[in-house]
Design an enzyme around this catalytic site. Sequence first.
Site, PDB file in Angstrom:
ATOM      1  CB  SER A   1      -0.898   0.017   1.235  1.00 31.28           C
ATOM      2  OG  SER A   1      -1.719  -1.125   1.240  1.00 31.28           O
ATOM      3  N   GLY A  50       9.612  10.573   5.110  1.00 29.93           N
ATOM      4  CA  GLY A  50      10.090  11.539   6.086  1.00 29.93           C
ATOM      5  C   GLY A  50       9.785  11.262   7.542  1.00 29.93           C
ATOM      6  N   GLY A  51       8.512  11.071   7.886  1.00 30.29           N
ATOM      7  CA  GLY A  51       8.228  10.830   9.277  1.00 30.29           C
ATOM      8  C   GLY A  51       6.829  11.234   9.678  1.00 30.29           C
ATOM      9  CG  PHE A  70       8.685  17.270   8.150  1.00 28.47           C
ATOM     10  CD1 PHE A  70       9.943  16.790   7.863  1.00 28.47           C
ATOM     11  CD2 PHE A  70       7.585  16.556   7.696  1.00 28.47           C
ATOM     12  CE1 PHE A  70      10.109  15.628   7.118  1.00 28.47           C
ATOM     13  CE2 PHE A  70       7.747  15.391   6.953  1.00 28.47           C
ATOM     14  CZ  PHE A  70       9.006  14.925   6.668  1.00 28.47           C
ATOM     15  CD  GLN A 100       0.569  19.017   0.828  1.00 31.45           C
ATOM     16  OE1 GLN A 100       0.897  17.861   1.057  1.00 31.45           O
ATOM     17  NE2 GLN A 100       0.453  19.909   1.775  1.00 31.45           N
ATOM     18  CG  HIS A 119       6.151  17.209  -1.738  1.00 28.28           C
ATOM     19  ND1 HIS A 119       7.456  17.603  -1.904  1.00 28.28           N
ATOM     20  CD2 HIS A 119       6.076  16.673  -0.496  1.00 28.28           C
ATOM     21  CE1 HIS A 119       8.146  17.309  -0.799  1.00 28.28           C
ATOM     22  NE2 HIS A 119       7.329  16.748   0.073  1.00 28.28           N
ATOM     23  CG  LEU A 147       8.226  13.007  -2.111  1.00 29.52           C
ATOM     24  CD1 LEU A 147       7.597  14.335  -2.440  1.00 29.52           C
ATOM     25  CD2 LEU A 147       7.626  12.440  -0.861  1.00 29.52           C
ATOM     26  CD  GLU A 197       7.973  19.304   4.233  1.00 28.63           C
ATOM     27  OE1 GLU A 197       7.161  19.092   3.315  1.00 28.63           O
ATOM     28  OE2 GLU A 197       7.701  19.938   5.246  1.00 28.63           O
ATOM     29  NE  ARG A 254       4.893  18.539   2.419  1.00 31.85           N
ATOM     30  CZ  ARG A 254       4.670  17.287   2.711  1.00 31.85           C
ATOM     31  NH1 ARG A 254       3.539  16.723   2.356  1.00 31.85           N
ATOM     32  NH2 ARG A 254       5.573  16.583   3.356  1.00 31.85           N
ATOM     33  CG  HIS A 308       2.765  14.947  -1.872  1.00 26.26           C
ATOM     34  ND1 HIS A 308       3.438  13.771  -2.144  1.00 26.26           N
ATOM     35  CD2 HIS A 308       2.855  15.135  -0.540  1.00 26.26           C
ATOM     36  CE1 HIS A 308       3.922  13.283  -1.003  1.00 26.26           C
ATOM     37  NE2 HIS A 308       3.564  14.081  -0.020  1.00 26.26           N
ATOM     38  CD  GLU A 310      -3.418  10.999   0.555  1.00 27.39           C
ATOM     39  OE1 GLU A 310      -2.501  10.238   0.909  1.00 27.39           O
ATOM     40  OE2 GLU A 310      -3.359  11.708  -0.465  1.00 27.39           O
ATOM     41  NE  ARG A 338      -0.182  15.401   3.776  1.00 28.38           N
ATOM     42  CZ  ARG A 338       1.031  14.826   3.783  1.00 28.38           C
ATOM     43  NH1 ARG A 338       1.607  14.483   4.917  1.00 28.38           N
ATOM     44  NH2 ARG A 338       1.668  14.614   2.662  1.00 28.38           N
TER      45      ARG A 338
HETATM   46  C1  LIG Z   1       5.728   9.598  -1.883  1.00 22.42           C
HETATM   47  C2  LIG Z   1       4.973   9.965  -0.640  1.00 22.42           C
HETATM   48  C3  LIG Z   1       5.643  10.280   0.535  1.00 22.42           C
HETATM   49  C4  LIG Z   1       4.951  10.619   1.691  1.00 22.42           C
HETATM   50  N1  LIG Z   1       5.652  10.935   2.823  1.00 22.42           N
HETATM   51  C5  LIG Z   1       4.967  11.256   3.945  1.00 22.42           C
HETATM   52  C6  LIG Z   1       5.650  11.578   5.153  1.00 22.42           C
HETATM   53  O1  LIG Z   1       6.867  11.561   5.214  1.00 22.42           O
HETATM   54  N2  LIG Z   1       4.931  11.882   6.249  1.00 22.42           N
HETATM   55  C7  LIG Z   1       3.566  11.867   6.230  1.00 22.42           C
HETATM   56  O2  LIG Z   1       2.963  12.132   7.256  1.00 22.42           O
HETATM   57  N3  LIG Z   1       2.892  11.569   5.102  1.00 22.42           N
HETATM   58  C8  LIG Z   1       3.554  11.262   3.963  1.00 22.42           C
HETATM   59  N4  LIG Z   1       2.859  10.962   2.821  1.00 22.42           N
HETATM   60  C9  LIG Z   1       1.413  10.822   2.877  1.00 22.42           C
HETATM   61  C10 LIG Z   1       1.034   9.518   3.527  1.00 22.42           C
HETATM   62  O3  LIG Z   1       1.967   8.524   3.224  1.00 22.42           O
HETATM   63  C11 LIG Z   1      -0.318   9.010   3.064  1.00 22.42           C
HETATM   64  O4  LIG Z   1      -1.242  10.047   3.130  1.00 22.42           O
HETATM   65  C12 LIG Z   1      -0.814   7.887   3.950  1.00 22.42           C
HETATM   66  O5  LIG Z   1       0.147   6.892   4.082  1.00 22.42           O
HETATM   67  C13 LIG Z   1      -2.102   7.318   3.407  1.00 22.42           C
HETATM   68  O6  LIG Z   1      -2.443   6.170   4.149  1.00 22.42           O
HETATM   69  P1  LIG Z   1      -3.833   5.479   3.935  1.00 22.42           P
HETATM   70  O7  LIG Z   1      -3.884   4.309   4.832  1.00 22.42           O
HETATM   71  O8  LIG Z   1      -4.900   6.487   4.044  1.00 22.42           O
HETATM   72  O9  LIG Z   1      -3.819   5.017   2.405  1.00 22.42           O
HETATM   73  P2  LIG Z   1      -2.837   4.029   1.597  1.00 22.42           P
HETATM   74  O10 LIG Z   1      -1.655   3.638   2.350  1.00 22.42           O
HETATM   75  O11 LIG Z   1      -2.671   4.647   0.263  1.00 22.42           O
HETATM   76  O12 LIG Z   1      -3.707   2.737   1.449  1.00 22.42           O
HETATM   77  C14 LIG Z   1      -4.828   2.655   0.623  1.00 22.42           C
HETATM   78  C15 LIG Z   1      -5.303   1.229   0.619  1.00 22.42           C
HETATM   79  O13 LIG Z   1      -6.546   1.145  -0.049  1.00 22.42           O
HETATM   80  C16 LIG Z   1      -6.522   0.105  -0.982  1.00 22.42           C
HETATM   81  N5  LIG Z   1      -7.514   0.430  -2.002  1.00 22.42           N
HETATM   82  C17 LIG Z   1      -7.613   1.547  -2.751  1.00 22.42           C
HETATM   83  N6  LIG Z   1      -8.711   1.503  -3.528  1.00 22.42           N
HETATM   84  C18 LIG Z   1      -9.323   0.342  -3.240  1.00 22.42           C
HETATM   85  C19 LIG Z   1     -10.501  -0.294  -3.715  1.00 22.42           C
HETATM   86  N7  LIG Z   1     -11.291   0.283  -4.619  1.00 22.42           N
HETATM   87  N8  LIG Z   1     -10.833  -1.508  -3.210  1.00 22.42           N
HETATM   88  C20 LIG Z   1     -10.054  -2.115  -2.286  1.00 22.42           C
HETATM   89  N9  LIG Z   1      -8.932  -1.560  -1.807  1.00 22.42           N
HETATM   90  C21 LIG Z   1      -8.570  -0.346  -2.276  1.00 22.42           C
HETATM   91  C22 LIG Z   1      -5.096   0.017  -1.418  1.00 22.42           C
HETATM   92  O14 LIG Z   1      -4.806  -1.248  -1.958  1.00 22.42           O
HETATM   93  C23 LIG Z   1      -4.390   0.258  -0.092  1.00 22.42           C
HETATM   94  O15 LIG Z   1      -4.323  -0.930   0.648  1.00 22.42           O
HETATM   95  C24 LIG Z   1       3.550  10.636   1.657  1.00 22.42           C
HETATM   96  C25 LIG Z   1       2.868  10.329   0.485  1.00 22.42           C
HETATM   97  C26 LIG Z   1       3.563  10.027  -0.668  1.00 22.42           C
HETATM   98  C27 LIG Z   1       2.793   9.808  -1.926  1.00 22.42           C
END
Ligand SMILES: Cc1cc2nc3c(=O)[nH]c(=O)nc-3n(C[C@H](O)[C@H](O)[C@H](O)COP(=O)(O)OP(=O)(O)OC[C@H]3O[C@@H](n4cnc5c(N)ncnc54)[C@H](O)[C@@H]3O)c2cc1C
Lengths: 608, 246
Positions: free
Chosen positions: A42, A49-50, A141, A255, A257, A267, A270, A301, A369, A394, A405
Site C-alpha cells: 500500500s 520523512g516521518g 519539517f 496539495q 509537493h 518524491l 521534505e 508546502r 502529492h 487520506e 496538510r
Molecule cells: C511519496 C509519498 C511520501 C509521503 N511521505 C509522507 C511523510 O513523510 N509523512 C507523512 O505524514 N505523510 C507522507 N505521505 C502521505 C502519507 O503517506 C499518506 O497520506 C498515507 O500513508 C495514506 O495512508 P492510507 O492508509 O490512508 O492510504 P494508503 O496507504 O494509500 O492505502 C490505501 C489502501 O486502499 C486500498 N484500495 C484503494 N482503492 C481500493 C478499492 N477500490 N478496493 C479495495 N482496496 C482499495 C489500497 O490497496 C491500499 O491498501 C507521503 C505520500 C507520498 C505519496
Amino acid sequence: MDIEVTDILCIGAGLAGERVAVEAAAAGHQAICLSIVPPRRSHSSAAQGGMQASLGNSVMGEGDNPDVHFEDTVKGSDWGCDQEVARLFAETAPKAVREMAFWGIPWNRVVPGKSTYFKGGEKYEKVEAKEKEGLITARSFGGTAKWRTCYTSDGTGHTLLYTMDNKVVELGVKVHDRMEAVSLIHDGRTCMGVIARCLSTGRLKAYLAKATLIATGGYGRIYRETTNAVINEGGGAIIALDTGVVPIGNPEAIQFHPTGIVPTHILVTEGCRGDGGTLLDVNEHRFMNEYEPEKAELASRDVVSRWMTHHIRKGLGVKSDYGDHLWLDIRHLGEKHIKTKLREVDEICHNFLGIDPLTQLIPVRPAQHYTMAGVRTDKDGAAYGLTGLFCAGEAACWDLHGFNRLGGNSLAETVVAGRIVGKKIAEFVNGHDVQFDTGLIRANLKREQERMDRLAGCKDGQENVYEVRNAMQEELMERVGIFRDHDGLQKAVENLQGIYGRAQKVGLRSNGLGANPELSVALKINGMVRLALCVAYGALMRTESRGCHARLDYEARNDRDWLNRTLATWKEGDDLPTLNYEPASQVEELPPGSRGYGATQVISRDET
Amino acid sequence: MSRRLRFNIFRYNPQDPHSTPHTDVFVLEETDSMTLFIALTQIREEKDPSLQFDFCCRAGICGSCAMVINGRPGLACKTLTRDLPDEITLMPLPVFKLIGDLSVDTGTWFRATNEKIGSWIHTRKTLDPDAREERMDNALAEEIYELERCVECGCCVAACGTANMREDFLGAVTVNRIARFMLDPRDERADKDYFEVIGTDEGIFGCMGLLGCEDVCPKELPLQDQLGIIRRKMGWRAVKNLFGLK
Ligand SMILES: Cc1cc2nc3c(=O)[nH]c(=O)nc-3n(C[C@H](O)[C@H](O)[C@H](O)COP(=O)(O)OP(=O)(O)OC[C@H]3O[C@@H](n4cnc5c(N)ncnc54)[C@H](O)[C@@H]3O)c2cc1C
Ligand code: SF4
Ligand code: SF4
Ligand code: FES
C-alpha cells in the site's frame, strides 16, 4: 452468488485501514480488509520523512506539546480545518507514536551530546541532553515551530506499515488482497457492504458488513504529474460519490509537493529541506530565503510550491526536455548523513536519475502529492449521508488538514484516526444490527456484471480508456494546478464535461477476461472524471485563496465569505456536482489570523 | 540515435480457456531514462491492453514489480533499459503462484510465512500509552532498521536453488526477518523459540549457501551475513538441544 459476511469491512489495507481493523479485532469483532495490492505494498509504505507527534525529546523540540502542534496544524490548514478534530489529533499523536514503538517501530532515538545540523545551507550546532538519551527523537519539517517529526531513517512509512501488518497477522485479521471494491451496497440510508472484483480471477463478490470503512488513500492519479503510486486512482471516493448522498469535502483542496524529481515525479522527502537542503535556480542561486525570509525552504508546502512556480515563470528555471525545473541541493549535508538519514533519496537519485546527490544537484519541480479532499466524516469518522459507512486516512476529509496538510501530519493522521475511528466503529457495531436485503445484493451484483459485460462488448462505444484518462489528467494539470483563475477553471470544467461524455462511451480493446487491467481502469473512468469535475468546479466556485487553493484573480484569503468547507455530491444523470457549504469549524479555539508565512492578504470576517 | 528494443514477454492468462503459455514480442523505441515501468506501461496502453504486470509505487520502494529480467530476478520499475541489451526477455518470478503474464501472487506466500514464524514482537508487557516510551540505543535502532528494509519482493526466493526445489523452504528473506527480531530487545522470544521456527530443513538448515539470494536483493540487504549468524546460532542451539541444555 459469492458472498462473505463480517462485522467490519475495511476497504483498504494501508495504515489507516489496518489500524482500524486492529482496533476492531482487539475489541473482539471480526474484521476483513480488502486491498488492491498485498497490504505491505500500500502507498503508506512510500512515506519517507516521518510522522509528527509532540514528544519534545530532542533539544530542538524542547517545550513542544499538543498545544503547539495544534496551533501549527490550524495555521498550516489556513484555518480550513475542523479545530475540534485538530485538537483531538494533537492530543492523541504522542500516544500513537509510543504505541507504534511498543509494537516494534525502530524509531530513531536521541543521541546525547554535540552534533551539527544545517538550516538553509548554514551549519549550526546543537547539544542533546544526557537525560533524554534513547528516547524517540524528531527532525524538522515545514510549517512547524518545533522539531516534531519522528522518523526511522527515511523509511518511516515502510516501518509503520510493516509493523502494523505484523499486528494484523498477530491478531488474525484477514486481508483479501487483489480485491477491489467497485461499488457500495446501500439503500440510500444504510450502507451494507460492497461489491468487489477479484483482481486474480476477475470475478465479482459481495461483502456484507455491519460497518464499512473507506480507507483507500489519496487519488493523485487524476493528475498527470503526481508523486502517488499508480493504484491511487480514487476508488474509495468514487464509490462514495456514486451513492449520490455521500459528499466529498473540499474537493478543490489538492496539495502539490515542492520536490518531485523531473521527469518521473517520484518524491524526494521534505526531510531533505528539513535537514538543511536548499533550493537553487538556473544560476545555482538560492531564492526561497528572499521570498520567505523567516522560514525560507521550510515554509509550508503550498507556499514553497507557489514560489517555485513563480520563480520558474520569471524565467529562472532550468530548461530541460521535460519542461523547466529547479535544483535541490543536499551536497553539503555530507556522505554520512545522506547515506544513513537520506538513504532512499540517495537510491532514488542513483536509480532513476543516474546522479550522485553527494556531488550533483537534483532536478525537482512541484508535483501533485496529497488530497486534503476526501469523503466527509464527522469527528468519529462516520461518513455524512449513510449510516454504517465510515472513512479514515487520506481518503477522508475528517478534516484535520483544511486547505493544506503539514508534512508528517498524514502518517500521524492514519494511526491517530485509525485508533479513534476504530474505537467508534467497534462501539457502533455493538449497538447495531442490519438486515441484509438479498434482493438488493443480487441486483447490485447483476448491475456490476452488466457494467463489465457492456464494457467488454463495447456496447456504449469504443472510446479508448487510456486516452480518456490522459485527457482528464492533462486538463487538471494545466488548469487546476498550483495557480488558478476563473477563465482557466471555467474552461477546465467545460472540457472535463466533454471528457465525461467520452468516458461514458468507453469500450475495451482486449477481451476483458480474468484480471484484465484495461477493465479495471474502465470500471473507474466515469468516477475518476466525476472526481476531476468536483475538483475543478469546487475550485471555480471558491473565489478566494486559501492554503493550496491559490486564485490569481482572488488573491486574498476571504474569511468573511469563505471560512467554510465545500461539500460536493453527485446526483445521478447530472454532469456537474451539486455544491453545498458548511462552516469550517464549529469550535474555534484559535481565531483566524496570520500564518506567519506566505502571502498575508486577508479579508477579515467583520469587513464589509 | 535511439535504440529499438525488442521485448520477449511471457504470456499466459489462466482465466482464459483459449490461452496457452507462449511468448509475445513487442518492439519499442527507447526513450531517455526509460525504465521497464515506462516500457511495460507503454506496451499495455498502446499495444496490448490485456498485458498483466504489477506496479505500485514505481519508485523501487514497495516491492510489487519483481520479475525475471534477462534471466535475473529484479525490480522492473528501477531497471533502466539503458543498462540492458537491445533484446529484453521478461518472465514471471518462479516459486510463486502465477496470476497471469508477469504477475505472481507474492501476497499469499508472505502472509503464510509471516504467520508461520510469528513475525511480530512477542511480549508479555502491556502498554501504557501515557507513560514515556522505553529507551533504545540509537545505534541499535539503526541496526534493526537495516534488516527491516526488506520489501518482500520475492527476488531472493526466486533466485534460490533450494526454494525452487522444495516448496516449504522459507528462504533468506525469512531468516533475515528472524534475525531482525532476534536483535530487538522488545521481542522476548528466546533462542530456543526461534529454533523451533527456523532451526529446520525448511529454515536455516535447508540453505546450501550458494549466495544466489544476496546477489539479487534490490535493497542490498546483508543476507549472507544474516544466514551465517543464524546458522551458527542455530547450530549451537541444535547441539545444546542434543544435550538437553537450556
Ligand atoms: C511519496 C509519498 C511520501 C509521503 N511521505 C509522507 C511523510 O513523510 N509523512 C507523512 O505524514 N505523510 C507522507 N505521505 C502521505 C502519507 O503517506 C499518506 O497520506 C498515507 O500513508 C495514506 O495512508 P492510507 O492508509 O490512508 O492510504 P494508503 O496507504 O494509500 O492505502 C490505501 C489502501 O486502499 C486500498 N484500495 C484503494 N482503492 C481500493 C478499492 N477500490 N478496493 C479495495 N482496496 C482499495 C489500497 O490497496 C491500499 O491498501 C507521503 C505520500 C507520498 C505519496
Ligand atoms: S544462500 Fe541459502 S537462501 Fe540464499 S539462495 Fe542460496 S540456498 Fe537460498
Ligand atoms: S530480502 Fe531482499 S530480495 Fe528478499 S524479499 Fe527482501 S528485499 Fe526482496
Ligand atoms: S513498483 Fe514498487 S518497487 Fe517497483
